[in-house]
Scaffold this active site. Structure first.
Site, mmCIF file in Angstrom:
data_model
loop_
_atom_site.group_PDB
_atom_site.id
_atom_site.type_symbol
_atom_site.label_atom_id
_atom_site.label_comp_id
_atom_site.label_asym_id
_atom_site.label_seq_id
_atom_site.Cartn_x
_atom_site.Cartn_y
_atom_site.Cartn_z
ATOM 1 N N GLY A 51 0.836 -1.194 0.000
ATOM 2 C CA GLY A 51 0.000 0.000 0.000
ATOM 3 C C GLY A 51 0.868 1.239 0.000
ATOM 4 N N ARG A 52 0.232 2.403 -0.185
ATOM 5 C CA ARG A 52 0.990 3.650 -0.184
ATOM 6 C C ARG A 52 0.137 4.768 0.379
ATOM 7 N NH1 ARG A 52 3.549 5.313 -4.929
ATOM 8 N NH2 ARG A 52 4.131 3.142 -5.304
ATOM 9 N N VAL B 180 4.474 1.062 1.504
ATOM 10 C CA VAL B 180 4.674 -0.088 2.389
ATOM 11 C C VAL B 180 4.936 -1.325 1.541
ATOM 12 C CG1 VAL B 180 3.695 -1.506 4.223
ATOM 13 C CG2 VAL B 180 3.141 0.925 4.107
ATOM 14 N N ASP C 11 -6.520 10.002 12.307
ATOM 15 C CA ASP C 11 -6.867 9.483 10.978
ATOM 16 C C ASP C 11 -7.430 8.070 11.080
ATOM 17 O OD1 ASP C 11 -7.190 9.666 8.257
ATOM 18 O OD2 ASP C 11 -5.146 9.054 7.774
#
Length: 832
Positions: A546-547, A553, A664
Site C-alpha cells: 500500500g501507499r 509499504v 486518521d
C-alpha cells in the site's frame, strides 16, 4: 495386557450406536494383567455405575471400561509421586500405559474419590469429602449408557442410542487414528510430561482454515504469534481448510473445502495391524506423530515419525511472552526434534520442578546495588561468561555501531542496566537487559559472541553485623534504630543510590557520544536495521502492500534468528523535512505503546538518505478490504473488530505514558492479524499531547468523510476528534458500506451518517442492514450500536463520549441513552 477370547454376553441388541453395536458394548470380558492376574472388566457402563480411585495390589491402575479388542482402557491411573489419581483413557496392551485422553488434569482426584455415570451430568468425579472435582460439559441430552470403542473414543449416548458426548469431540493433547479436528477445535498441551494440568501451548484449526500452533501466556488465555501454521486459508489457488484428519494408517493432513489435502509431512502412513499411532502436542510445544509396534516389548517404546515445527527453537519469535523456554533460558534442539531448555551458567531455575521455566541470576545485579557497593568499596567487580551463537533476539535496548569487542565489553561493565551483550559482524554491539526472551542457540549467527555479565563476589552486598556496647545508652538507641528504623534507612539509601545511578548513566551516555555515535542517532529500544538488510528482506522492495502521502509499504521477511514476515514503510525521501518529522514522530509514539489492538513496530532504519519503519506483518490486510466486498463478513466478527478498535483508541487516549490522538481513524488504517484481531496502524498523523494538556491547535489532518467539525472551525483539537472518526467507522462496520458513496441512485443514502440519522429518527433501523440476517437476528444490539455511532458524531465535542465510555457502552456496562440529533452543518460540511 492380553485379551482372552472368553466373553460373557450380558445383553444383545442389534441396534447400531454411531457405528458401534450394542452387541459389542454389552460384553463383559476377562483381562490378564501384565503380572498374570485376571480381572473382570466391562465394555459399557450404565446410569449409577461408579468406580473408586484406589491402587490395586496387582497393578497400578483401576480400569473401569475396556474396549472390545482390549487395546484401550478407561479408568483411574495414579499420578507419579502423588497420592492422587487421573480419570483417563490409556493404551492397555503396552507396559507404558500411555495416556491419550484425561478428564481432571487441573483437579487430580485424591485416593478414595469416585467417578459415577449420571443421567443429567454424565461423568461426575467426587472427592471423598463430597466436593465435585469434574464433570462432563456440553452434553446434548440425557445420558443412558457409556462405552469405549476400539478407536479409543469413549462415548455417552441417550436412550435412543444417539450420541450426546464423546472424547473425540473434547480432545486434550492427543489425536488418535480416525479422529478429526474441526474449525474452532483445538488440542491443549499438558504442563509437563507427568503434570496433566493445562500447559503452555495449543494447536488450533482457525476459522479461516489455517492449522496453527502458538504459546499461551498463562494463567491468561492470551495467544502469542503462531510459530507454526499450514497456510491453508482461502486463496486464488486453493480453498480453505475445513478439518484436520488423522487416518487409521497414521496419515495426517488438513482437508480443504475442495477435497484437496495439505500434508503435514511427506510420510503417508503404514499398516495399523502391526502398529499403534498417536499424534500428540507435547508439553514443550512440538506436535509429533508416534508409532509403537503392537508386538513390541517395553524397551522399544514409542518412536517419533515426524514433528512440526522442524526446529521450534528457531521458529517465530514470541513478542509478548518468554518464547519456547522461560525467561533468561536458552533453547537447544535435541536429536528427537524436541527443545532442551537450559539456564546459563550462574543462573538457576525459578521453579526447580519446571525445567522449561524461567531462570534467575544466582547473583545480585542492579543499579541501586551497584551504587551501594561503589559507596563502600569504590569498585563493582563483574566478569563475563562467554557463549557462542546464542541470542535473545528481542531483548536489545541499544545497538552500538561501529564498536570493537573491547569497547562492547567495557560499555556493558559501566552500564548498570546491561545484563548481556552480543558482539557480531565485527563491529556491532547489542546490549540487552533482563528479562531475556526467546533464548536460542542459532548457528546462523556465524560465530557471534555472547557475553553474560556476572558478579564476581556477592558477599560485598552483605551489611556487616553491628557490634554494640550493652552498657551504652547511645548504643542501645542505635540498636533500636537499626531494628525498627532500618527500613526507612534502606529506603533513603535506595533513593540516593537511584539518583546516583541516573547521574552515572547520564555521564556514561555523554562519554559514549565520543565513541563513533552520531548526536542525531535515535536511541530507542527498537531494533536498528541497515538499509541493506531491509533491501534483502523485501527482495529489492518488490511487493507493494500500500501507499500513502508519506511513503510506500512493502512486504518482506527478515531473519532475526528465524524468518519473520514484516511490513516495511519506506518514507518519501523527497519530502525531507516532513519525512524526518514523520520518522521521529512514529518512532516516539509507537515505541511507547504496547497493546494487542495496536500494530507493533519492530524496528527502523536511518540511512543517509532513507528513513524506513519495520512493522509486524498483518496477514489479513485492512478492514476496508474485509468490509467493502460482495460477501459481508460475519456479524460476530464485525462486532469483535469494533470492540478491538475501541479498546485500542481508549488505550491511546488514556493509558499511554503520553496521550496520543490518532487523527486518521478509517478502515484503511485498521489492519487484521491472523486471527482477525483489529490492529490500529499508521501513527504518522498522530500528534502527541503532554500529560498536563488536554487540547492542541494544529493544521487539518485526517481523511475526508472521517474528520470532525472542529477541524474546519479552527477549534482546539482534543481526543474527541478520534471519537467522531470512530463513530463513522462503527457505522461502516454495521452497514458494510463506505461512508460516502455519491454514485448511489438513492441520493438520501449517499452519505451514510446522514442516512443513519434519518433512519434513527424514523425508527427504521432495519434498512441499514438490509438482507443481513445475522444483524437482523441481533436487532436489539444492532440498534444500540447505531445509537452509539450517533453519540460519537455529535457536532459539539463535549457531547461526544470518551473512548473509555464508548467501550463501556459496547460492553453493556453503561446504558446507551437516546442521542440528540446532530446538527445539519456537522453532517454536511466536510463532504461538500
Amino acid at each position: 495386557m492380553v485379551l482372552l477370547n472368553i466373553f460373557v454376553v450380558a445383553q444383545t441388541k442389534s441396534n447400531k450406536i454411531i457405528g458401534h453395536s450394542l452387541e459389542e458394548t454389552g460384553k463383559l470380558s476377562w483381562v490378564v494383567s501384565p503380572s498374570g492376574d485376571t480381572a473382570q472388566t466391562r465394555s459399557n457402563i450404565t446410569i449409577g455405575d461408579s468406580l473408586v480411585a484406589a491402587q490395586t495390589t496387582s497393578n497400578n491402575y483401576s480400569s473401569w471400561v475396556v474396549s472390545p479388542l482390549g487395546d484401550f482402557a478407561f479408568g483411574f491411573l495414579p499420578l507419579e509421586d502423588t497420592s492422587h489419581f487421573l480419570l483417563c483413557i490409556w493404551y492397555a496392551k503396552i507396559p507404558e500405559k500411555t495416556v491419550v485422553w484425561y478428564a481432571n488434569g487441573d483437579t487430580p482426584a485424591p485416593k478414595g474419590s469416585k467417578v459415577e455415570l449420571t443421567a443429567g451430568d454424565g461423568l461426575v468425579i467426587t472427592a471423598p469429602n463430597g466436593e465435585k472435582l469434574w464433570k462432563t460439559e456440553s452434553l446434548n441430552g440425557k445420558v443412558a449408557l457409556g462405552f469405549l470403542k476400539d478407536t479409543g473414543n469413549f462415548m455417552l449416548v441417550d436412550e435412543n442410542h444417539e450420541g450426546v458426548w464423546e472424547t473425540f469431540k473434547d480432545p486434550r493433547d492427543t489425536l488418535l487414528p480416525s479422529q478429526t479436528l474441526q474449525k474452532g477445535e483445538r488440542l491443549s498441551s499438558r504442563f509437563l510430561e507427568s503434570n496433566f494440568s493445562k500447559g503452555r501451548y495449543e494447536m488450533l484449526l482457525q476459522m479461516d482454515g489455517i492449522l496453527s500452533i502458538h504459546a499461551l501466556n498463562s494463567p491468561s488465555e492470551y495467544a502469542n504469534e503462531n510459530y507454526y501454521e499450514t497456510r491453508t486459508e482461502e486463496s486464488n489457488a486453493s480453498s480453505p481448510g475445513i478439518q484436520l484428519v488423522f487416518e487409521p494408517s497414521g496419515y495426517v493432513y488438513v482437508l480443504r473445502k475442495n477435497n484437496e489435502k495439505f500434508n503435514l509431512s511427506t510420510w503417508s502412513g503404514a499398516s495399523t495391524n502391526e502398529s499403534y499411532f498417536r499424534a500428540t502436542l507435547n508439553f514443550d510445544g512440538v506436535f509429533t506423530l508416534y508409532q509403537h509396534a503392537k508386538s513390541s516389548s517395553g524397551s522399544d517404546g514409542w518412536s517419533p515419525i515426524w514433528s512440526q515445527p522442524d526446529n521450534i527453537c528457531l521458529s517465530r519469535l514470541s513478542t509478548e511472552g518468554s518464547g519456547v523456554c522461560g525467561f533468561n533460558s536458552v533453547c537447544t534442539l535435541g536429536n528427537d526434534q524436541r527443545p532442551i531448555c537450559q539456564c546459563p551458567k550462574w543462573y538457576s531455575l525459578v521453579d526447580p520442578n519446571d525445567p522449561h521455566g524461567s531462570c534467575k541470576p544466582d547473583f545480585i545485579q542492579g543499579c541501586a546495588e551497584d551504587e551501594f557497593i561503589r559507596r563502600k568499596e569504590d569498585v563493582v567487580e563483574y566478569d563475563f561468561e562467554v557463549l557462542i551463537n546464542t541470542d535473545w533476539p528481542l531483548s536489545d535496548y541499544v545497538l552500538l555501531k561501529p564498536f570493537t569487542e573491547e569497547q562492547c565489553r567495557q560499555s556493558c561493565l559501566e552500564d548498570c542496566m546491561c545484563a548481556v551483550i552480543i558482539f557480531k559482524s565485527g563491529n556491532s554491539c547489542f546490549k540487552k537487559k533482563l528479562p531475556l526472551s526467546n533464548g536460542r542457540v542459532d548457528a546462523g549467527l556465524n560465530g557471534a559472541k555472547t557475553f553474560i555479565k556476572v558478579r564476581i563476589d556477592n558477599s560485598s552486598l552483605v551489611v556487616p553485623e553491628a557490634k554494640v556496647n550493652e552498657n551504652s545508652k547511645s548504643t542501645l538507641r542505635l540498636v533500636a534504630w537499626v531494628l525498627f528504623g532500618g527500613s526507612l534507612f534502606l529506603n533513603v539509601m535506595f533513593i540516593g543510590a537511584l539518583c546516583m545511578s541516573f547521574f552515572f548513566i547520564f555521564k556514561y551516555k555523554k562519554k559514549l557520544g565520543s565513541i563513533g555515535k552520531s548526536d542525531n542517532a535515535l536511541e530507542t529500544n527498537l531494533r536498528c536495521f541497515s538499509y541493506e538488510e531491509l533491501e534483502r528482506a523485501t527482495n529489492g522492495f518488490q511487493k507493494e502492500l500500500g501507499r500513502g502521502s508519506f511513503g510506500v509499504v512493502y512486504e518482506g521477511v527478515i531473519n532475526i534468528g528465524s524468518a519473520i514476515p514484516i511490513a516495511v514503510k519506506k518514507l518519501n525521501s523527497l519530502l525531507l523535512q516532513q519525512v524526518e518529522k514523520e520518522f521521529k514522530n512514529e518512532l516516539h509514539v509507537i515505541g511507547l505503546t504496547h497493546h494487542k489492538n495496536l500494530v507493533r513496530l519492530i524496528g527502523y532504519c536511518e540511512a543517509e538518505a532513507e528513513r524506513l519503519l519495520v512493522y509486524e506483518y498483518m496477514s489479513n490486510g485492512t478492514l476496508a478490504s474485509l468490509l467493502f466486498n460482495e460477501v459481508k463478513p460475519d456479524w460476530k466478527l464485525r462486532l469483535e473488530i469494533a470492540f478491538g478498535v475501541a479498546r485500542g483508541l481508549a488505550y491511546l487516549h488514556e493509558e499511554c505514558i503520553t496521550q496520543i490522538i490518532h487523527c486518521d481513524i478509517k478502515p484503511q488504517n485498521i489492519l487484521l492479524d491472523e486471527y482477525h484481531n483489529a490492529r490500529i496502524s499508521d501513527f504518522g498523523l498522530a500528534k502527541l499531547l503532554k500529560m498536563n494538556q488536554s487540547r492542541t491547535n494544529t493544521a487539518i489532518r485526517g481523511t475526508k468523510g472521517y474528520v470532525a467539525l472542529e477541524w474546519f472551525k479552527n477549534m482546539p483539537i482534543t481526543a474527541k476528534v478520534d471519537v467522531y472518526s470512530y463513530g463513522v467507522l462503527l457505522l461502516e462496520i454495521i452497514c458494510c458500506r463506505r461512508n460516502v458513496e455519491m454514485d448511489l441512485e438513492e441520493e438520501e443514502k449517499a452519505i451514510l451518517t446522514d442516512w443513519a440519522c434519518d433512519c434513527y429518527s424514523r425508527g427504521a433501523f432495519d434498512a441499514l442492514v438490509k438482507d443481513d440476517k445475522e444483524a437482523l437476528d441481533d436487532k436489539k444490539n444492532m440498534e444500540k450500536l447505531v445509537m452509539i455511532t450517533i453519540w460519537c458524531v455529535q457536532e459539539d465535542p463535549t457531547l461526544r463520549p470518551t473512548m473509555r465510555k464508548v467501550t463501556q457502552m459496547l460492553e453493556g456496562v453503561v446504558e446507551v441513552l437516546p442521542p440528540p440529533w446532530p446538527s445539519q452543518f456537522s453532517r454536511h460540511s466536510q463532504n461538500q
